[in-house]
Write a protein that holds these residues in place. Structure first.
Motif, PDB file in Angstrom:
ATOM      1  N   ARG B 208       0.851  -1.172   0.000  1.00  0.00           N
ATOM      2  CA  ARG B 208       0.000   0.000   0.000  1.00  0.00           C
ATOM      3  C   ARG B 208       0.897   1.235   0.000  1.00  0.00           C
ATOM      4  O   ARG B 208       1.946   1.236   0.642  1.00  0.00           O
ATOM      5  CB  ARG B 208      -0.866  -0.005   1.270  1.00  0.00           C
ATOM      6  N   VAL B 210       1.024   5.409   0.615  1.00  0.00           N
ATOM      7  CA  VAL B 210       0.298   6.540   1.189  1.00  0.00           C
ATOM      8  C   VAL B 210       0.971   7.807   0.700  1.00  0.00           C
ATOM      9  O   VAL B 210       2.184   7.964   0.864  1.00  0.00           O
ATOM     10  CB  VAL B 210       0.352   6.476   2.735  1.00  0.00           C
ATOM     11  N   GLU B 219      -3.864  10.817  -0.419  1.00  0.00           N
ATOM     12  CA  GLU B 219      -4.389   9.676  -1.182  1.00  0.00           C
ATOM     13  C   GLU B 219      -3.681   8.410  -0.731  1.00  0.00           C
ATOM     14  O   GLU B 219      -2.492   8.437  -0.403  1.00  0.00           O
ATOM     15  CB  GLU B 219      -4.123   9.905  -2.677  1.00  0.00           C
ATOM     16  N   GLU B 220      -4.400   7.297  -0.660  1.00  0.00           N
ATOM     17  CA  GLU B 220      -3.710   6.037  -0.419  1.00  0.00           C
ATOM     18  C   GLU B 220      -4.326   4.913  -1.219  1.00  0.00           C
ATOM     19  O   GLU B 220      -5.513   4.952  -1.550  1.00  0.00           O
ATOM     20  CB  GLU B 220      -3.636   5.698   1.080  1.00  0.00           C
ATOM     21  N   GLY B 221      -3.493   3.948  -1.561  1.00  0.00           N
ATOM     22  CA  GLY B 221      -3.989   2.849  -2.374  1.00  0.00           C
ATOM     23  C   GLY B 221      -2.868   1.903  -2.723  1.00  0.00           C
ATOM     24  O   GLY B 221      -1.770   2.015  -2.185  1.00  0.00           O
ATOM     25  N   THR B 222      -3.139   0.948  -3.607  1.00  0.00           N
ATOM     26  CA  THR B 222      -2.081   0.029  -4.029  1.00  0.00           C
ATOM     27  C   THR B 222      -1.094   0.812  -4.876  1.00  0.00           C
ATOM     28  O   THR B 222      -1.435   1.889  -5.392  1.00  0.00           O
ATOM     29  CB  THR B 222      -2.678  -1.113  -4.880  1.00  0.00           C
ATOM     30  N   ASP B 224      -0.218   0.322  -7.775  1.00  0.00           N
ATOM     31  CA  ASP B 224      -0.798   0.509  -9.104  1.00  0.00           C
ATOM     32  C   ASP B 224      -1.754   1.697  -9.118  1.00  0.00           C
ATOM     33  O   ASP B 224      -1.712   2.537 -10.017  1.00  0.00           O
ATOM     34  CB  ASP B 224      -1.530  -0.779  -9.515  1.00  0.00           C
ATOM     35  N   GLU B 225      -2.593   1.778  -8.115  1.00  0.00           N
ATOM     36  CA  GLU B 225      -3.552   2.889  -8.051  1.00  0.00           C
ATOM     37  C   GLU B 225      -2.845   4.236  -7.938  1.00  0.00           C
ATOM     38  O   GLU B 225      -3.215   5.204  -8.595  1.00  0.00           O
ATOM     39  CB  GLU B 225      -4.486   2.712  -6.840  1.00  0.00           C
ATOM     40  N   ILE B 226      -1.811   4.279  -7.087  1.00  0.00           N
ATOM     41  CA  ILE B 226      -1.158   5.570  -6.842  1.00  0.00           C
ATOM     42  C   ILE B 226      -0.266   5.982  -8.013  1.00  0.00           C
ATOM     43  O   ILE B 226      -0.299   7.118  -8.459  1.00  0.00           O
ATOM     44  CB  ILE B 226      -0.311   5.511  -5.538  1.00  0.00           C
ATOM     45  N   ASN B 229      -2.677   5.269 -11.692  1.00  0.00           N
ATOM     46  CA  ASN B 229      -3.935   5.996 -11.824  1.00  0.00           C
ATOM     47  C   ASN B 229      -4.214   6.906 -10.640  1.00  0.00           C
ATOM     48  O   ASN B 229      -5.208   6.731  -9.938  1.00  0.00           O
ATOM     49  CB  ASN B 229      -5.108   4.986 -11.926  1.00  0.00           C
ATOM     50  N   LYS B 231      -5.672   9.706  -8.425  1.00  0.00           N
ATOM     51  CA  LYS B 231      -6.955  10.378  -8.607  1.00  0.00           C
ATOM     52  C   LYS B 231      -6.862  11.855  -8.287  1.00  0.00           C
ATOM     53  O   LYS B 231      -7.503  12.690  -8.924  1.00  0.00           O
ATOM     54  CB  LYS B 231      -8.010   9.723  -7.714  1.00  0.00           C
ATOM     55  N   THR B 235      -1.405  14.540  -6.081  1.00  0.00           N
ATOM     56  CA  THR B 235      -0.635  13.322  -6.279  1.00  0.00           C
ATOM     57  C   THR B 235      -0.012  13.315  -7.667  1.00  0.00           C
ATOM     58  O   THR B 235       1.174  13.006  -7.837  1.00  0.00           O
ATOM     59  CB  THR B 235      -1.536  12.091  -6.114  1.00  0.00           C
TER      60      THR B 235
END
Lengths: 256, 246
Positions: B208, B210, B219-222, B224-226, B229, B231, B235
């Motif tokens: 994860r 952050v 924003e936090e996520g995997t 891949d998400e950060i 992609n 958001k 970021t």
């Protein structure tokens, strides 16, 4: 003529000089060692982080206040006056009678303690903040941090200053002749009282002081080098051969 | 999932300067969390608040269900459960490599010297420094120091490892050896919280990521998400700046 006289003084009065020099060394060694301990303890107390809760905060503040008075008093008054107050004054004022030698040791110790307390405080402040943080991070409290991490570094760093204090003590014990301690200067005075050869006698005295201070300086320098340890280290190839794969070691840890 | 550390509404100010504003955040067992963000965004302060090197101004830190900001809680015991690795290594200058890893075990955990040395050797092996046990910190390189510092943290066998920009003070050629050790630890299932500027490491190793900005978790996520992609606008801006090709 001059050399003959000097030689005669040495051969006649050497036991007195020797006893005096012994007393001087005895008082300054004990005084420096005890003073250093006092200084270290005070240094540790004065660097305790301020607690933010009620009673312990007030208590610590009070202790610090007392220690400041102690340091300021003994640094700010001459040792010869302190000696007179304690040795001649205390029996009259408080009925505390003490042995001359004990009084001498006491005065030199607390005097040195006041100086070394400041040296230690400076030494503790100059240790990198990261050392404290690393010690705290593995769960050490203030006392453990001090004992196992900070003070060993402080002791090494203040050693030259403490050595200086030792040399000062060797010389300054001469003021204790005021309370009749039979140290080197007192003995020399007794010798001149008999032979009236002021120049030759005090010349011998000076040389004895010089020998003591130079020897002490040299010994301390050697001790410093010993504390620093060797400049090189051995890589131990044997252990490298038995290296387990890092993954295995960590996995084994997690299994149990 | 098993939450080891849970942070609720954490605040930290230095005087009027508010560094952390209402942080909510948690670390699960076995998870590798990377905290990224610009300098001054509060990443290191967050990490330092977690092991109480900085005293939080408000909020709660819950370790295995217990609130540790409670006055009755034993701070020293809590800290042994968190292994900290510093940017500046902070090896004990008066101890050699082995004794750096032993002193905490014997003096804090009260292990016997023999046991402590065995444990220390185990982890010095993990970081590849077991050949240097006699060396003093001043005698080894930055990368080696940091690996010893990791071994020192591991020797306490903590529940969570905290890394505060572990490679930022290193020469570029030594970054790799430290990251390799950290990767090994991550793969073996250690719980890790890493403040880092090494985006590649975060991308590959983190479970994860952050992203912090201006004292909040933006924003936090995997990974891949950060990284692929993001958001939030902040970021995207940050990632554009740090991945800029020269």
């Amino acid at each position: 003529m001059f050399w003959e006289q000097t030689w005669k003084i040495i051969t006649t009065y050497w036991p007195m000089f020797l006893r005096g020099a012994g007393m001087t060394l005895f008082i300054s060694i004990i005084g420096t060692v005890v003073g250093s301990l006092i200084g270290l303890i005070i240094g540790v107390i004065r660097t305790i982080p301020k607690p933010d809760r009620g009673f312990s905060k007030t208590f610590l503040k009070f202790i610090n206040w007392l220690l400041t008075i102690y340091v300021e008093f003994f640094r700010g008054t001459p040792m010869i006056v302190q000696a007179s107050v304690i040795y001649y004054g205390f029996p009259l004022a408080f009925g505390i009678d003490m042995n001359r030698t004990f009084a001498a040791l006491f005065i030199v110790s607390i005097n040195t303690g006041a100086y070394i307390a400041e040296i230690v405080r400076g030494g503790i402040i100059s240790v990198d903040k990261g050392q404290f943080e690393a010690a705290h991070a593995i769960g050490m409290n203030h006392v453990k941090t001090m004992l196992y991490v900070v003070l060993p570094q402080v002791v090494r760093n203040i050693l030259p200053a403490v050595g200086n204090e030792f040399v000062v003590n060797i010389k300054d014990t001469s003021v204790l002749n005021v309370i009749g301690v039979t140290e080197l200067f007192f003995q020399s005075k007794s010798v001149t009282g008999v032979n009236f050869r002021y120049f030759e006698t005090y010349l011998v005295t000076s040389i004895i002081y010089l020998i003591m201070t130079i020897t002490v300086t040299r010994i301390l320098r050697r001790f410093e080098r010993k504390l620093d340890g060797p400049d090189s280290f051995n890589v131990i190839p044997g252990n490298q051969m038995q290296v387990q794969r890092p993954e295995d070691a960590v996995k084994r840890k997690h299994r149990h | 999932m098993d939450k080891i550390i849970e942070i609720k509404h954490l605040k930290k100010s230095f005087g009027d300067n508010e560094i952390l504003k209402d942080i909510d955040f948690s670390v699960n067992k076995g998870e590798v969390v990377c905290i990224i963000g610009a300098s001054g965004s509060g990443k290191s302060t967050l990490l330092r608040c977690i092991n109480l090197l900085e005293k939080p101004s408000g909020g709660e830190i819950i370790y295995k269900g217990e609130s540790i900001l409670d006055n009755k809680h034993n701070v020293y015991k809590y800290r042994t459960k968190l292994g900290m690795v510093f940017q500046q290594f902070n090896l004990f200058n008066n101890h050699n490599v082995l004794s750096n890893c032993v002193v905490g075990q014997t003096k804090v955990l009260k292990r016997s010297k023999a046991e402590a040395e065995e444990v220390a050797m185990k982890y010095l092996n993990v970081v590849g420094m077991s050949g240097y046990i006699q060396a003093k910190p001043r005698q080894i390189s930055g990368g080696q120091k940091q690996r010893v510092a990791i071994a020192r943290a591991l020797s306490m066998e903590p529940d969570v490892l905290l890394f505060d920009e572990p490679t930022s003070a290193l020469d570029p050629e030594m970054v790799g050896e430290v990251l390799a050790v950290m990767k090994t630890l991550a793969e073996s299932g250690s719980t890790m919280l890493v403040v880092t500027h090494e985006m590649q490491f975060a991308r590959e190793v983190a479970d994860r990521v952050v992203f912090m900005d201006g004292g909040v978790i933006e924003e936090e996520g995997t990974p891949d998400e950060i990284f692929n992609n993001p958001k939030k606008e902040r970021t995207k801006e940050f990632l554009k700046r740090v991945t800029r090709q020269v």
